[in-house]
Design a protein around this motif. Structure first.
Motif, PDB file in Angstrom:
ATOM      1  N   GLY A 137      29.137 -12.933   2.126  1.00 40.89           N
ATOM      2  CA  GLY A 137      29.377 -11.409   1.573  1.00 40.89           C
ATOM      3  C   GLY A 137      28.895 -10.386   2.708  1.00 40.89           C
ATOM      4  N   ALA A 138      28.370 -10.819   3.841  1.00 36.79           N
ATOM      5  CA  ALA A 138      27.878 -10.098   5.018  1.00 36.79           C
ATOM      6  C   ALA A 138      29.094  -9.284   5.579  1.00 36.79           C
ATOM      7  CB  ALA A 138      27.019 -10.718   6.037  1.00 36.79           C
ATOM      8  N   CYS A 139      29.026  -7.936   5.894  1.00 38.68           N
ATOM      9  CA  CYS A 139      29.994  -7.139   6.398  1.00 38.68           C
ATOM     10  C   CYS A 139      31.332  -7.006   5.520  1.00 38.68           C
ATOM     11  CB  CYS A 139      30.511  -7.957   7.756  1.00 38.68           C
ATOM     12  SG  CYS A 139      29.219  -8.195   8.983  1.00 38.68           S
ATOM     13  N   ILE A 140      31.259  -7.426   4.465  1.00 39.80           N
ATOM     14  CA  ILE A 140      32.266  -7.381   3.514  1.00 39.80           C
ATOM     15  C   ILE A 140      31.814  -6.699   2.266  1.00 39.80           C
ATOM     16  CG2 ILE A 140      34.401  -8.264   2.300  1.00 39.80           C
ATOM     17  CD1 ILE A 140      34.759  -8.614   5.096  1.00 39.80           C
ATOM     18  N   ALA A 146      21.334  -8.528  10.782  1.00 44.55           N
ATOM     19  CA  ALA A 146      20.514  -8.014  12.069  1.00 44.55           C
ATOM     20  C   ALA A 146      21.523  -8.653  13.152  1.00 44.55           C
ATOM     21  CB  ALA A 146      19.081  -8.691  12.090  1.00 44.55           C
ATOM     22  N   ALA A 147      21.455  -8.011  14.270  1.00 49.08           N
ATOM     23  CA  ALA A 147      22.263  -8.459  15.430  1.00 49.08           C
ATOM     24  C   ALA A 147      22.165  -9.744  15.956  1.00 49.08           C
ATOM     25  CB  ALA A 147      22.138  -7.436  16.739  1.00 49.08           C
ATOM     26  N   ASN A 148      20.852 -10.239  15.728  1.00 48.21           N
ATOM     27  CA  ASN A 148      20.645 -11.717  16.120  1.00 48.21           C
ATOM     28  C   ASN A 148      21.109 -12.601  15.229  1.00 48.21           C
ATOM     29  OD1 ASN A 148      18.333 -11.386  14.451  1.00 48.21           O
ATOM     30  ND2 ASN A 148      16.866 -11.271  15.916  1.00 48.21           N
ATOM     31  N   GLN A 149      21.430 -12.178  13.996  1.00 46.40           N
ATOM     32  CA  GLN A 149      22.288 -13.187  13.048  1.00 46.40           C
ATOM     33  C   GLN A 149      23.623 -12.970  13.058  1.00 46.40           C
ATOM     34  OE1 GLN A 149      19.690 -15.218  10.922  1.00 46.40           O
ATOM     35  NE2 GLN A 149      19.093 -15.007  13.010  1.00 46.40           N
ATOM     36  N   LYS A 179      26.504  -6.818  21.935  1.00 48.97           N
ATOM     37  CA  LYS A 179      27.421  -5.878  22.069  1.00 48.97           C
ATOM     38  C   LYS A 179      27.967  -5.199  20.787  1.00 48.97           C
ATOM     39  CE  LYS A 179      30.387  -8.236  25.851  1.00 48.97           C
ATOM     40  NZ  LYS A 179      31.673  -8.766  25.981  1.00 48.97           N
ATOM     41  N   THR A 180      28.174  -3.962  20.886  1.00 48.72           N
ATOM     42  CA  THR A 180      28.516  -3.251  19.915  1.00 48.72           C
ATOM     43  C   THR A 180      30.077  -3.075  19.682  1.00 48.72           C
ATOM     44  OG1 THR A 180      26.359  -2.088  19.255  1.00 48.72           O
ATOM     45  CG2 THR A 180      28.147  -1.067  18.249  1.00 48.72           C
ATOM     46  N   GLU A 181      30.856  -3.372  18.927  1.00 47.62           N
ATOM     47  CA  GLU A 181      32.241  -3.131  18.741  1.00 47.62           C
ATOM     48  C   GLU A 181      32.697  -2.683  17.583  1.00 47.62           C
ATOM     49  OE1 GLU A 181      34.112  -6.745  20.139  1.00 47.62           O
ATOM     50  OE2 GLU A 181      33.136  -6.829  22.137  1.00 47.62           O
ATOM     51  N   LEU A 182      33.840  -2.122  17.541  1.00 45.74           N
ATOM     52  CA  LEU A 182      34.349  -1.451  16.427  1.00 45.74           C
ATOM     53  C   LEU A 182      35.473  -2.808  15.912  1.00 45.74           C
ATOM     54  CD1 LEU A 182      34.912   0.957  14.408  1.00 45.74           C
ATOM     55  CD2 LEU A 182      36.926   1.495  15.855  1.00 45.74           C
ATOM     56  N   VAL A 183      34.964  -3.395  15.004  1.00 44.30           N
ATOM     57  CA  VAL A 183      35.649  -4.492  14.454  1.00 44.30           C
ATOM     58  C   VAL A 183      36.660  -4.119  13.021  1.00 44.30           C
ATOM     59  CG1 VAL A 183      35.292  -6.702  13.633  1.00 44.30           C
ATOM     60  CG2 VAL A 183      33.698  -5.948  15.322  1.00 44.30           C
ATOM     61  N   GLN A 184      37.777  -4.778  13.349  1.00 43.27           N
ATOM     62  CA  GLN A 184      38.788  -4.774  12.109  1.00 43.27           C
ATOM     63  C   GLN A 184      38.418  -5.749  11.165  1.00 43.27           C
ATOM     64  OE1 GLN A 184      41.368  -2.421  11.396  1.00 43.27           O
ATOM     65  NE2 GLN A 184      41.127  -3.581   9.560  1.00 43.27           N
ATOM     66  N   LEU A 185      38.022  -5.393   9.853  1.00 39.65           N
ATOM     67  CA  LEU A 185      37.809  -6.353   8.733  1.00 39.65           C
ATOM     68  C   LEU A 185      38.758  -6.199   7.568  1.00 39.65           C
ATOM     69  CD1 LEU A 185      33.697  -5.850   8.752  1.00 39.65           C
ATOM     70  CD2 LEU A 185      35.086  -7.661   9.876  1.00 39.65           C
ATOM     71  N   VAL A 186      38.727  -6.990   6.617  1.00 39.51           N
ATOM     72  CA  VAL A 186      39.758  -6.616   5.584  1.00 39.51           C
ATOM     73  C   VAL A 186      39.581  -5.556   4.916  1.00 39.51           C
ATOM     74  CG1 VAL A 186      40.011  -9.216   5.255  1.00 39.51           C
ATOM     75  CG2 VAL A 186      38.175  -7.966   4.039  1.00 39.51           C
ATOM     76  N   ASN A 191      31.601  -0.496  13.016  1.00 38.31           N
ATOM     77  CA  ASN A 191      30.932  -0.735  14.072  1.00 38.31           C
ATOM     78  C   ASN A 191      29.972  -1.731  13.984  1.00 38.31           C
ATOM     79  OD1 ASN A 191      31.872   0.767  16.506  1.00 38.31           O
ATOM     80  ND2 ASN A 191      31.281   2.668  15.153  1.00 38.31           N
ATOM     81  N   ILE A 192      29.833  -2.915  14.561  1.00 37.14           N
ATOM     82  CA  ILE A 192      28.798  -3.967  14.275  1.00 37.14           C
ATOM     83  C   ILE A 192      28.355  -4.420  15.746  1.00 37.14           C
ATOM     84  CG2 ILE A 192      28.902  -6.335  13.640  1.00 37.14           C
ATOM     85  CD1 ILE A 192      31.166  -6.031  11.900  1.00 37.14           C
ATOM     86  N   THR A 193      27.039  -4.571  15.588  1.00 34.48           N
ATOM     87  CA  THR A 193      26.302  -5.054  16.794  1.00 34.48           C
ATOM     88  C   THR A 193      26.251  -6.597  16.747  1.00 34.48           C
ATOM     89  OG1 THR A 193      25.122  -3.059  17.131  1.00 34.48           O
ATOM     90  CG2 THR A 193      24.175  -4.891  18.172  1.00 34.48           C
TER      91      THR A 193
END
Length: 227
Positions: A137-140, A146-149, A179-186, A191-193
């Motif tokens: 479920g994370a990010c969707i 957290a970034a370290n996860q 790193k923080t990047e603009l990530v393409q998700l469904v 922006n995800i670190t």
């Protein structure tokens, strides 16, 4: 219900003597500092504090009046507004340090982990880059962990996922690389670190039977994760 799927598993492929199985908690080392305490306030007082923070920096008479009214209301209720705002800022700063604290001792190690992959880059029908996450479920459907996860996973050979978030076991070399990047998700770009990067040498389905509807007994559920 809050459900954190912490995957500490029996691996479907044999490990070499140099490969170690990692628990997700190892990626989030504790920081050695005293926890910042927030002042006890009610929900309505939290709302008033948010109003002060939101409007006090705006350059308009209306905003200034709104912020001042909220501040006066809090003061009448016995809340030290400046102390509360300062504590909030320090709390948030500490929370960010905790989220981004990385275990650099892992750099260059050959490791095995299980989690859920979210594809971010494709070559034909196969994905070659992913986010490896500790729970579904994370990010969707939920905010990023957290970034370290979060591990940015590269696998040039490509892996065909069967769903948006697919449970896998991964083996590869890991390193701390925030790193923080603009990530393409469904469901759009975000922006995800990401705290770690891994070059995968093996990606395999977590389930022996990919149609299985239940987690195996060796996958543990932890209710402490907050959506």
């Amino acid at each position: 219900m809050n459900k954190f799927m912490l995957l500490t598993l029996i691996l479907p492929f044999p490990l070499s003597a140099e490969t170690e199985t990692l628990d997700w908690q190892v990626l989030a080392p504790a920081i050695n500092e005293q926890q910042v305490a927030l002042p006890p306030v009610t929900e309505s007082q939290k709302h008033l504090l948010a109003t002060v923070i939101q409007y006090q920096s705006r350059r308009s008479n209306t905003a200034s009046t709104t912020a001042q009214a909220a501040r006066e209301s809090l003061t009448e209720q016995g809340v030290d507004v400046d102390a509360a705002i300062d504590a909030r800022a320090r709390y948030m700063s500490q929370a960010q340090r905790k989220a981004e604290n990385l275990n650099t001792d892992l750099d260059g190690r050959s490791v095995s982990m299980s989690g859920f992959v979210v594809p971010t880059k494709f070559n034909g029908v196969k994905a070659t880059e992913f986010l490896l996450l500790p729970y579904a479920g994370a990010c969707i459907h939920m905010p990023p962990p957290a970034a370290n996860q979060i591990i940015k996973l590269s696998y040039p050979a490509g892996f065909e996922v069967e769903s948006v978030q697919f449970p896998v076991t991964v083996r590869g070399v890991i390193k701390a690389d925030k790193k923080t990047e603009l990530v393409q998700l469904v469901d759009g770009k975000m922006n995800i670190t990401m705290g770690y990067a891994m070059e995968a040498t093996v990606i395999e389905k977590y389930y022996r039977d990919a149609t299985s509807a239940t987690m195996p007994a060796h996958v543990h559920m932890n209710e402490d994760h907050n959506h």
